[in-house]
Design a protein around this motif. Structure first.
Motif, PDB file in Angstrom:
ATOM      1  N   VAL A  54       0.781  -1.103   0.154  1.00 46.89           N
ATOM      2  CA  VAL A  54       0.058   0.127  -0.077  1.00 46.89           C
ATOM      3  C   VAL A  54       0.894   1.314   0.033  1.00 46.89           C
ATOM      4  CG1 VAL A  54      -1.802   1.295   1.408  1.00 46.89           C
ATOM      5  CG2 VAL A  54      -1.809  -1.465   0.994  1.00 46.89           C
ATOM      6  N   ALA A  55       0.644   2.093  -0.998  1.00 47.04           N
ATOM      7  CA  ALA A  55       1.554   3.361  -0.926  1.00 47.04           C
ATOM      8  C   ALA A  55       0.826   4.481  -0.447  1.00 47.04           C
ATOM      9  CB  ALA A  55       1.630   3.440  -2.551  1.00 47.04           C
ATOM     10  N   CYS A  56       1.650   5.597  -0.046  1.00 48.38           N
ATOM     11  CA  CYS A  56       1.249   6.717   0.497  1.00 48.38           C
ATOM     12  C   CYS A  56       0.367   7.305  -0.547  1.00 48.38           C
ATOM     13  CB  CYS A  56       2.653   7.567   0.566  1.00 48.38           C
ATOM     14  SG  CYS A  56       2.153   9.446   0.692  1.00 48.38           S
ATOM     15  N   ARG A  57      -0.819   7.990  -0.413  1.00 49.76           N
ATOM     16  CA  ARG A  57      -1.658   8.458  -1.248  1.00 49.76           C
ATOM     17  C   ARG A  57      -1.177   9.737  -2.253  1.00 49.76           C
ATOM     18  NH1 ARG A  57      -4.068  13.897   1.369  1.00 49.76           N
ATOM     19  NH2 ARG A  57      -2.874  13.953   3.391  1.00 49.76           N
ATOM     20  N   LEU A  58       0.403  10.203  -1.905  1.00 51.60           N
ATOM     21  CA  LEU A  58       0.972  11.015  -2.733  1.00 51.60           C
ATOM     22  C   LEU A  58       1.538  10.372  -4.043  1.00 51.60           C
ATOM     23  CD1 LEU A  58       1.804  14.018  -0.780  1.00 51.60           C
ATOM     24  CD2 LEU A  58      -0.058  13.803  -2.303  1.00 51.60           C
ATOM     25  N   LEU A  59       1.846   9.042  -3.724  1.00 50.45           N
ATOM     26  CA  LEU A  59       2.721   8.374  -4.777  1.00 50.45           C
ATOM     27  C   LEU A  59       1.860   8.123  -5.943  1.00 50.45           C
ATOM     28  CD1 LEU A  59       5.648   7.117  -4.762  1.00 50.45           C
ATOM     29  CD2 LEU A  59       4.672   5.050  -4.522  1.00 50.45           C
ATOM     30  N   ASP A  60       2.371   8.374  -7.067  1.00 48.86           N
ATOM     31  CA  ASP A  60       1.786   7.840  -8.204  1.00 48.86           C
ATOM     32  C   ASP A  60       2.381   6.494  -8.455  1.00 48.86           C
ATOM     33  OD1 ASP A  60       2.041   7.180 -11.180  1.00 48.86           O
ATOM     34  OD2 ASP A  60       1.417   9.274 -11.577  1.00 48.86           O
ATOM     35  N   CYS A  61       1.202   5.695  -8.311  1.00 48.42           N
ATOM     36  CA  CYS A  61       1.671   4.038  -8.352  1.00 48.42           C
ATOM     37  C   CYS A  61       2.040   3.727  -9.848  1.00 48.42           C
ATOM     38  CB  CYS A  61       0.254   3.266  -7.921  1.00 48.42           C
ATOM     39  SG  CYS A  61      -0.287   3.846  -6.219  1.00 48.42           S
ATOM     40  N   ASP A  62       1.992   4.465 -10.533  1.00 50.91           N
ATOM     41  CA  ASP A  62       2.518   3.962 -11.829  1.00 50.91           C
ATOM     42  C   ASP A  62       3.954   4.387 -12.221  1.00 50.91           C
ATOM     43  OD1 ASP A  62       2.666   2.877 -14.696  1.00 50.91           O
ATOM     44  OD2 ASP A  62       2.699   4.922 -15.505  1.00 50.91           O
ATOM     45  N   VAL A 134      -1.113  -0.295  -4.553  1.00 51.47           N
ATOM     46  CA  VAL A 134      -2.159   0.520  -4.508  1.00 51.47           C
ATOM     47  C   VAL A 134      -2.117   1.676  -3.646  1.00 51.47           C
ATOM     48  CG1 VAL A 134      -3.708  -1.467  -5.203  1.00 51.47           C
ATOM     49  CG2 VAL A 134      -3.498  -1.072  -2.758  1.00 51.47           C
ATOM     50  N   SER A 135      -2.836   2.565  -3.859  1.00 52.48           N
ATOM     51  CA  SER A 135      -3.008   3.754  -2.918  1.00 52.48           C
ATOM     52  C   SER A 135      -3.630   3.614  -1.531  1.00 52.48           C
ATOM     53  CB  SER A 135      -3.428   4.906  -3.829  1.00 52.48           C
ATOM     54  OG  SER A 135      -3.731   6.153  -2.879  1.00 52.48           O
ATOM     55  N   GLU A 136      -3.204   4.036  -0.675  1.00 51.55           N
ATOM     56  CA  GLU A 136      -3.619   3.818   0.696  1.00 51.55           C
ATOM     57  C   GLU A 136      -5.138   4.566   0.646  1.00 51.55           C
ATOM     58  OE1 GLU A 136      -2.106   6.167   3.907  1.00 51.55           O
ATOM     59  OE2 GLU A 136      -1.381   7.988   2.451  1.00 51.55           O
ATOM     60  N   GLU A 137      -5.699   5.245  -0.411  1.00 45.75           N
ATOM     61  CA  GLU A 137      -6.951   5.769  -0.519  1.00 45.75           C
ATOM     62  C   GLU A 137      -7.897   4.777  -0.758  1.00 45.75           C
ATOM     63  OE1 GLU A 137      -6.094  10.470  -1.805  1.00 45.75           O
ATOM     64  OE2 GLU A 137      -5.863   9.032  -3.324  1.00 45.75           O
ATOM     65  N   THR A 138      -7.218   3.398  -1.371  1.00 43.30           N
ATOM     66  CA  THR A 138      -8.274   2.607  -1.608  1.00 43.30           C
ATOM     67  C   THR A 138      -8.305   1.285  -0.765  1.00 43.30           C
ATOM     68  OG1 THR A 138      -6.315   1.129  -3.017  1.00 43.30           O
ATOM     69  CG2 THR A 138      -7.718   3.169  -4.300  1.00 43.30           C
ATOM     70  N   VAL A 139      -7.670   1.634   0.316  1.00 46.48           N
ATOM     71  CA  VAL A 139      -7.439   0.226   1.165  1.00 46.48           C
ATOM     72  C   VAL A 139      -8.058   0.818   2.622  1.00 46.48           C
ATOM     73  CG1 VAL A 139      -5.963  -1.188   2.365  1.00 46.48           C
ATOM     74  CG2 VAL A 139      -5.443  -0.517  -0.004  1.00 46.48           C
ATOM     75  N   ASP A 140      -8.848  -0.197   3.133  1.00 50.83           N
ATOM     76  CA  ASP A 140      -9.266   0.132   4.527  1.00 50.83           C
ATOM     77  C   ASP A 140      -8.205  -0.016   5.726  1.00 50.83           C
ATOM     78  OD1 ASP A 140     -10.452  -0.238   7.069  1.00 50.83           O
ATOM     79  OD2 ASP A 140     -11.891  -1.595   6.411  1.00 50.83           O
ATOM     80  N   GLU A 141      -7.889   0.876   6.308  1.00 57.09           N
ATOM     81  CA  GLU A 141      -6.827   0.632   7.127  1.00 57.09           C
ATOM     82  C   GLU A 141      -6.703  -0.422   8.274  1.00 57.09           C
ATOM     83  OE1 GLU A 141      -5.101   3.353  10.745  1.00 57.09           O
ATOM     84  OE2 GLU A 141      -6.056   4.408   9.293  1.00 57.09           O
ATOM     85  N   ASP A 142      -7.984  -0.846   8.570  1.00 56.27           N
ATOM     86  CA  ASP A 142      -8.013  -2.113   9.266  1.00 56.27           C
ATOM     87  C   ASP A 142      -7.772  -3.561   8.599  1.00 56.27           C
ATOM     88  OD1 ASP A 142      -9.148  -0.586  11.598  1.00 56.27           O
ATOM     89  OD2 ASP A 142     -11.549  -0.999  10.748  1.00 56.27           O
ATOM     90  N   ARG A 143      -7.345  -3.428   7.337  1.00 55.75           N
ATOM     91  CA  ARG A 143      -6.914  -4.427   6.600  1.00 55.75           C
ATOM     92  C   ARG A 143      -5.501  -4.310   6.205  1.00 55.75           C
ATOM     93  NH1 ARG A 143     -10.541  -8.457   6.377  1.00 55.75           N
ATOM     94  NH2 ARG A 143      -9.284  -9.375   4.620  1.00 55.75           N
ATOM     95  N   LEU A 144      -4.707  -3.573   6.671  1.00 55.65           N
ATOM     96  CA  LEU A 144      -3.346  -3.285   6.383  1.00 55.65           C
ATOM     97  C   LEU A 144      -2.592  -4.386   6.698  1.00 55.65           C
ATOM     98  CD1 LEU A 144      -2.370   0.388   7.373  1.00 55.65           C
ATOM     99  CD2 LEU A 144      -2.837  -0.571   4.961  1.00 55.65           C
ATOM    100  N   PHE A 145      -2.824  -5.314   7.809  1.00 52.20           N
ATOM    101  CA  PHE A 145      -2.068  -6.585   7.865  1.00 52.20           C
ATOM    102  C   PHE A 145      -2.100  -7.613   6.854  1.00 52.20           C
ATOM    103  CE2 PHE A 145      -1.104  -4.788  12.394  1.00 52.20           C
ATOM    104  CZ  PHE A 145       0.177  -4.986  12.335  1.00 52.20           C
ATOM    105  N   ASP A 146      -3.151  -7.434   6.358  1.00 48.76           N
ATOM    106  CA  ASP A 146      -3.525  -8.361   5.103  1.00 48.76           C
ATOM    107  C   ASP A 146      -2.508  -8.154   3.922  1.00 48.76           C
ATOM    108  OD1 ASP A 146      -5.290  -9.619   6.780  1.00 48.76           O
ATOM    109  OD2 ASP A 146      -7.132  -8.614   5.772  1.00 48.76           O
ATOM    110  N   ARG A 147      -2.016  -7.059   4.104  1.00 50.79           N
ATOM    111  CA  ARG A 147      -1.286  -6.390   2.795  1.00 50.79           C
ATOM    112  C   ARG A 147       0.448  -6.477   2.956  1.00 50.79           C
ATOM    113  NH1 ARG A 147      -5.247  -4.779  -1.536  1.00 50.79           N
ATOM    114  NH2 ARG A 147      -3.005  -4.406  -2.436  1.00 50.79           N
ATOM    115  N   VAL A 148       0.765  -7.066   4.010  1.00 48.41           N
ATOM    116  CA  VAL A 148       2.198  -7.041   4.280  1.00 48.41           C
ATOM    117  C   VAL A 148       2.923  -7.825   3.018  1.00 48.41           C
ATOM    118  CG1 VAL A 148       3.911  -7.946   5.711  1.00 48.41           C
ATOM    119  CG2 VAL A 148       1.736  -7.078   6.673  1.00 48.41           C
TER     120      VAL A 148
END
Length: 153
Positions: A54-62, A134-148
């Motif tokens: 999960v990337a910072c919301r300011l990072l252009d993921c491309d 993916v941008s952090e704007e698209t991920v539920d913060e409670d699901r971050l451990f699923d994204r390690v």
């Protein structure tokens, strides 16, 4: 003289200490991998820092570049502005990070744009976050451990 070389032909990152680099040289050391901009968490039991995909919301993921680099700290207060003074304390920086490599007295890898002459070499070498985050704007913060993710290191 190449863009990465000092007047005597020695690359600036070998000719100068990190705290002696110009702002342009400092920024040129960034390879654009985007791995330092991934959301990280600390394991409460072990103290280990875990990177996510999960990337910072300011990072252009491309492009893996900050969308508002000059104002990043004001927009994202948790953003760590890397300096020669704080680099040693940031042990979570990726092992491939040019700032870390130079601070440790090691060479830049072949795929670093200052060595290859091609910013796309990072993507071709498969060492960046390109297409993996993916941008952090698209991920539920409670699901971050699923994204390690294991690949950032």
């Amino acid at each position: 003289m190449s863009a990465g070389a000092a007047g005597d032909g020695i690359p600036f990152w070998k000719a100068k200490p990190l705290d002696g680099l110009s702002p342009e040289e400092w920024d040129a050391l960034c390879d654009g991998c985007g791995k330092c901009c991934l959301v990280k968490m600390e394991d409460e039991d072990t103290g280990a820092v875990l990177s996510t995909d999960v990337a910072c919301r300011l990072l252009d993921c491309d492009s893996c570049r900050c969308r508002d680099y000059p104002n990043r700290k004001a927009i994202v207060p948790d953003c760590v502005v890397l300096t020669p003074d704080n680099l040693g304390a940031l042990d979570w920086m990726p092992a491939t990070c040019a700032y870390r490599l130079v601070a440790e007295g090691r060479d830049l890898p072949w795929w670093h744009p200052l060595v290859s002459g091609d910013p796309a070499s990072v993507r071709r070498a498969g060492v960046g976050a390109h297409g993996r985050v993916v941008s952090e704007e698209t991920v539920d913060e409670d699901r971050l451990f699923d994204r390690v993710a294991s690949w950032p290191d």
